[in-house]
Design a protein around this motif. Sequence first.
Motif, PDB file in Angstrom:
ATOM      1  N   ARG A 199      21.541  -9.568 -28.784  1.00 54.76           N
ATOM      2  CA  ARG A 199      20.882  -8.015 -29.220  1.00 54.76           C
ATOM      3  C   ARG A 199      21.284  -7.405 -28.103  1.00 54.76           C
ATOM      4  O   ARG A 199      21.758  -6.100 -27.783  1.00 54.76           O
ATOM      5  CB  ARG A 199      20.014  -8.330 -29.795  1.00 54.76           C
ATOM      6  CG  ARG A 199      20.328  -7.782 -30.993  1.00 54.76           C
ATOM      7  CD  ARG A 199      18.685  -7.229 -32.149  1.00 54.76           C
ATOM      8  NE  ARG A 199      18.418  -8.112 -33.278  1.00 54.76           N
ATOM      9  CZ  ARG A 199      17.936  -8.038 -34.047  1.00 54.76           C
ATOM     10  NH1 ARG A 199      16.185  -6.802 -33.257  1.00 54.76           N
ATOM     11  NH2 ARG A 199      17.030  -7.779 -35.291  1.00 54.76           N
TER      12      ARG A 199
ATOM     13  N   LEU B  56      30.691   8.795 -24.612  1.00 50.70           N
ATOM     14  CA  LEU B  56      31.285   9.325 -25.821  1.00 50.70           C
ATOM     15  C   LEU B  56      30.738  10.722 -25.975  1.00 50.70           C
ATOM     16  O   LEU B  56      31.390  11.793 -26.123  1.00 50.70           O
ATOM     17  CB  LEU B  56      30.704   8.473 -27.364  1.00 50.70           C
ATOM     18  CG  LEU B  56      31.980   7.920 -27.880  1.00 50.70           C
ATOM     19  CD1 LEU B  56      31.434   7.396 -29.224  1.00 50.70           C
ATOM     20  CD2 LEU B  56      32.840   8.857 -28.260  1.00 50.70           C
ATOM     21  N   LEU B  57      29.676  10.891 -26.215  1.00 52.82           N
ATOM     22  CA  LEU B  57      28.403  12.005 -25.392  1.00 52.82           C
ATOM     23  C   LEU B  57      28.664  12.890 -24.137  1.00 52.82           C
ATOM     24  O   LEU B  57      29.503  13.940 -24.103  1.00 52.82           O
ATOM     25  CB  LEU B  57      26.842  11.664 -25.124  1.00 52.82           C
ATOM     26  CG  LEU B  57      26.398  11.519 -26.076  1.00 52.82           C
ATOM     27  CD1 LEU B  57      24.843  10.628 -26.282  1.00 52.82           C
ATOM     28  CD2 LEU B  57      26.226  12.376 -27.631  1.00 52.82           C
TER      29      LEU B  57
ATOM     30  N   GLY C 213      32.130  12.792 -22.601  1.00 51.76           N
ATOM     31  CA  GLY C 213      33.315  12.684 -22.760  1.00 51.76           C
ATOM     32  C   GLY C 213      34.106  11.940 -21.574  1.00 51.76           C
ATOM     33  O   GLY C 213      34.131  12.209 -20.667  1.00 51.76           O
ATOM     34  N   CYS C 214      35.363  11.483 -22.012  1.00 50.53           N
ATOM     35  CA  CYS C 214      36.239  10.605 -21.488  1.00 50.53           C
ATOM     36  C   CYS C 214      37.084  11.520 -20.382  1.00 50.53           C
ATOM     37  O   CYS C 214      38.257  11.214 -20.893  1.00 50.53           O
ATOM     38  CB  CYS C 214      36.444   9.480 -22.225  1.00 50.53           C
ATOM     39  SG  CYS C 214      35.109   8.678 -22.485  1.00 50.53           S
ATOM     40  N   ALA C 215      36.978  12.898 -20.062  1.00 54.37           N
ATOM     41  CA  ALA C 215      37.838  13.985 -19.242  1.00 54.37           C
ATOM     42  C   ALA C 215      39.359  13.197 -18.748  1.00 54.37           C
ATOM     43  O   ALA C 215      38.834  11.718 -17.843  1.00 54.37           O
ATOM     44  CB  ALA C 215      37.430  14.602 -18.604  1.00 54.37           C
ATOM     45  N   ALA C 216      40.326  13.252 -19.029  1.00 52.67           N
ATOM     46  CA  ALA C 216      40.823  13.053 -18.306  1.00 52.67           C
ATOM     47  C   ALA C 216      41.293  13.221 -16.974  1.00 52.67           C
ATOM     48  O   ALA C 216      40.946  14.342 -16.207  1.00 52.67           O
ATOM     49  CB  ALA C 216      42.727  13.700 -18.889  1.00 52.67           C
ATOM     50  N   LYS C 217      41.845  12.158 -15.590  1.00 52.15           N
ATOM     51  CA  LYS C 217      41.910  12.575 -14.518  1.00 52.15           C
ATOM     52  C   LYS C 217      42.743  14.364 -14.433  1.00 52.15           C
ATOM     53  O   LYS C 217      43.386  14.429 -14.721  1.00 52.15           O
ATOM     54  CB  LYS C 217      43.340  11.562 -13.838  1.00 52.15           C
ATOM     55  CG  LYS C 217      41.671  10.690 -13.524  1.00 52.15           C
ATOM     56  CD  LYS C 217      42.368   9.907 -12.022  1.00 52.15           C
ATOM     57  CE  LYS C 217      43.736   8.973 -12.886  1.00 52.15           C
ATOM     58  NZ  LYS C 217      44.395   7.807 -12.147  1.00 52.15           N
TER      59      LYS C 217
ATOM     60  N   ASN D  67      43.951  -2.445 -24.404  1.00 53.13           N
ATOM     61  CA  ASN D  67      43.939  -2.556 -25.083  1.00 53.13           C
ATOM     62  C   ASN D  67      43.922  -3.445 -26.799  1.00 53.13           C
ATOM     63  O   ASN D  67      43.462  -4.229 -27.733  1.00 53.13           O
ATOM     64  CB  ASN D  67      45.099  -1.316 -26.388  1.00 53.13           C
ATOM     65  CG  ASN D  67      45.175   0.486 -25.516  1.00 53.13           C
ATOM     66  OD1 ASN D  67      44.378   0.473 -25.995  1.00 53.13           O
ATOM     67  ND2 ASN D  67      46.416   0.384 -25.783  1.00 53.13           N
TER      68      ASN D  67
ATOM     69  N   ILE E   2      39.048  -0.216 -24.207  1.00 49.34           N
ATOM     70  CA  ILE E   2      39.679   1.304 -24.820  1.00 49.34           C
ATOM     71  C   ILE E   2      39.110   2.289 -23.872  1.00 49.34           C
ATOM     72  O   ILE E   2      39.804   2.942 -23.790  1.00 49.34           O
ATOM     73  CB  ILE E   2      39.393   0.594 -26.174  1.00 49.34           C
ATOM     74  CG1 ILE E   2      39.728  -0.410 -26.644  1.00 49.34           C
ATOM     75  CG2 ILE E   2      39.274   1.991 -27.138  1.00 49.34           C
ATOM     76  CD1 ILE E   2      40.115  -0.642 -28.690  1.00 49.34           C
ATOM     77  N   MET E   3      37.850   2.269 -23.594  1.00 45.62           N
ATOM     78  CA  MET E   3      37.717   3.422 -23.430  1.00 45.62           C
ATOM     79  C   MET E   3      37.996   3.930 -21.668  1.00 45.62           C
ATOM     80  O   MET E   3      37.798   5.010 -21.351  1.00 45.62           O
ATOM     81  CB  MET E   3      35.473   4.156 -23.113  1.00 45.62           C
ATOM     82  CG  MET E   3      35.003   3.702 -24.841  1.00 45.62           C
ATOM     83  SD  MET E   3      35.601   5.637 -25.442  1.00 45.62           S
ATOM     84  CE  MET E   3      34.833   5.425 -27.085  1.00 45.62           C
TER      85      MET E   3
ATOM     86  N   THR F 107      41.126   2.911 -21.124  1.00 40.63           N
ATOM     87  CA  THR F 107      42.479   3.368 -21.129  1.00 40.63           C
ATOM     88  C   THR F 107      42.739   4.582 -20.182  1.00 40.63           C
ATOM     89  O   THR F 107      41.701   5.719 -20.318  1.00 40.63           O
ATOM     90  CB  THR F 107      42.735   3.356 -22.521  1.00 40.63           C
ATOM     91  OG1 THR F 107      41.834   2.178 -22.588  1.00 40.63           O
ATOM     92  CG2 THR F 107      44.802   3.471 -22.203  1.00 40.63           C
TER      93      THR F 107
ATOM     94  N   LEU G 148      44.717   7.685 -20.134  1.00 42.91           N
ATOM     95  CA  LEU G 148      45.849   8.158 -20.872  1.00 42.91           C
ATOM     96  C   LEU G 148      46.495   9.587 -20.084  1.00 42.91           C
ATOM     97  O   LEU G 148      47.010  11.119 -20.211  1.00 42.91           O
ATOM     98  CB  LEU G 148      45.789   8.482 -22.305  1.00 42.91           C
ATOM     99  CG  LEU G 148      45.425   7.512 -22.884  1.00 42.91           C
ATOM    100  CD1 LEU G 148      44.571   8.023 -24.431  1.00 42.91           C
ATOM    101  CD2 LEU G 148      46.160   7.250 -23.144  1.00 42.91           C
ATOM    102  N   SER G 149      45.405  10.010 -18.337  1.00 43.27           N
ATOM    103  CA  SER G 149      46.190  11.020 -17.903  1.00 43.27           C
ATOM    104  C   SER G 149      47.647  11.418 -17.792  1.00 43.27           C
ATOM    105  O   SER G 149      48.637  12.058 -17.435  1.00 43.27           O
ATOM    106  CB  SER G 149      45.550  11.168 -16.610  1.00 43.27           C
ATOM    107  OG  SER G 149      45.588   9.905 -15.874  1.00 43.27           O
ATOM    108  N   ASN G 150      48.615  10.215 -17.306  1.00 42.59           N
ATOM    109  CA  ASN G 150      49.850  10.005 -17.497  1.00 42.59           C
ATOM    110  C   ASN G 150      49.911  10.841 -15.814  1.00 42.59           C
ATOM    111  O   ASN G 150      50.656  11.288 -15.862  1.00 42.59           O
ATOM    112  CB  ASN G 150      49.950  11.127 -18.446  1.00 42.59           C
ATOM    113  CG  ASN G 150      50.306  10.272 -19.682  1.00 42.59           C
ATOM    114  OD1 ASN G 150      51.215   8.925 -19.549  1.00 42.59           O
ATOM    115  ND2 ASN G 150      50.470  10.879 -21.254  1.00 42.59           N
TER     116      ASN G 150
END
Lengths: 120, 196
Positions: A3, A17-18, A20-24, A73, A86-87, A89, A91-93
Amino acid sequence: MSRRLFAKPVLLACALLLGGCAAKTVVPTQIAQPGDETLDCAALARQIAGNEAAASQFFHQDKQTEQSNTAKNVGGVIPGLGLLLIMSTDLSNAEQIKARALVDRDEALRFYAKQKGCEP
Amino acid sequence: MNQEIKTMLKNPSARRALRVAVALAAAAALNACASAAKPEAMVSATAPDAKPFPASLQHAMCVRAVTGGEKTNALWISKVDNDGFKSALNTSLDSAGLTAPAAACSFPIDVNLLGLSQPIAGFDMTVTSHVNYKVYDGSGQPVLLTTVDAPYTANFSDAFVAAKRLELANEGSIRTSIGQFFDKLRDANPKAAAKP
């Protein structure tokens, strides 16, 4: 024991989550810049060559980021740890945006070079 | 009622079922099937009191090409595709009185969607679109070359499901981008800008 092992990643994921996983923040090179009209042929050629080299580097880094995202992923199926993967990842491209911006910038600079009759 | 819940939670299998239900709800909130950004939601409306566009641009523009967009994979995240962007820009040009009659386009526009900076999760999701707009005159000389970075945040009250929130943020970001492009067009001087 098990546990506790799962509690930390889940708590961390909730915190992410709280928050926020802001993009670069990505700042691409502007396609047109003040003073472009005043650049001479040598300066234009230097900038074009520099941008080409940087763009190629960014395209390479972009491929690496894509591969890393795919791996994360796939790892997403691992209980507990998967969510964290996954968190994380990206995605800022960032690299793709910077590379494409430099390609467009070179297109604009080549236009000015042509107008000034610079050698290709 | 509270007593009933407490009694129920003392049962290990009920607790397990509750945990699974919470995890499933969380997963559903995080991920649902992703949809592409909708063209009609990316249209930038022109305010009636907005500064007018230069006369030479009115009824003289068209979208020649949109590149850089991506198709949405329903199992992954919402994206903006070229056709959707082109349709939104065409409608925006139309409503601003900039669209040229067929085969009479004096100022073609090329758009390069450099990319979308998207978050993977969050209650407030901010997407920033980075777009190059290139406007040329009839002789192929650039009239306006501009890079627009447009952030837009969709929050939890806009949509409960994260995938939908991201889609709304994508749409809002492109809508803002087109609006900022129009602001730059209003300040453009087509004749002077034609000479580099």
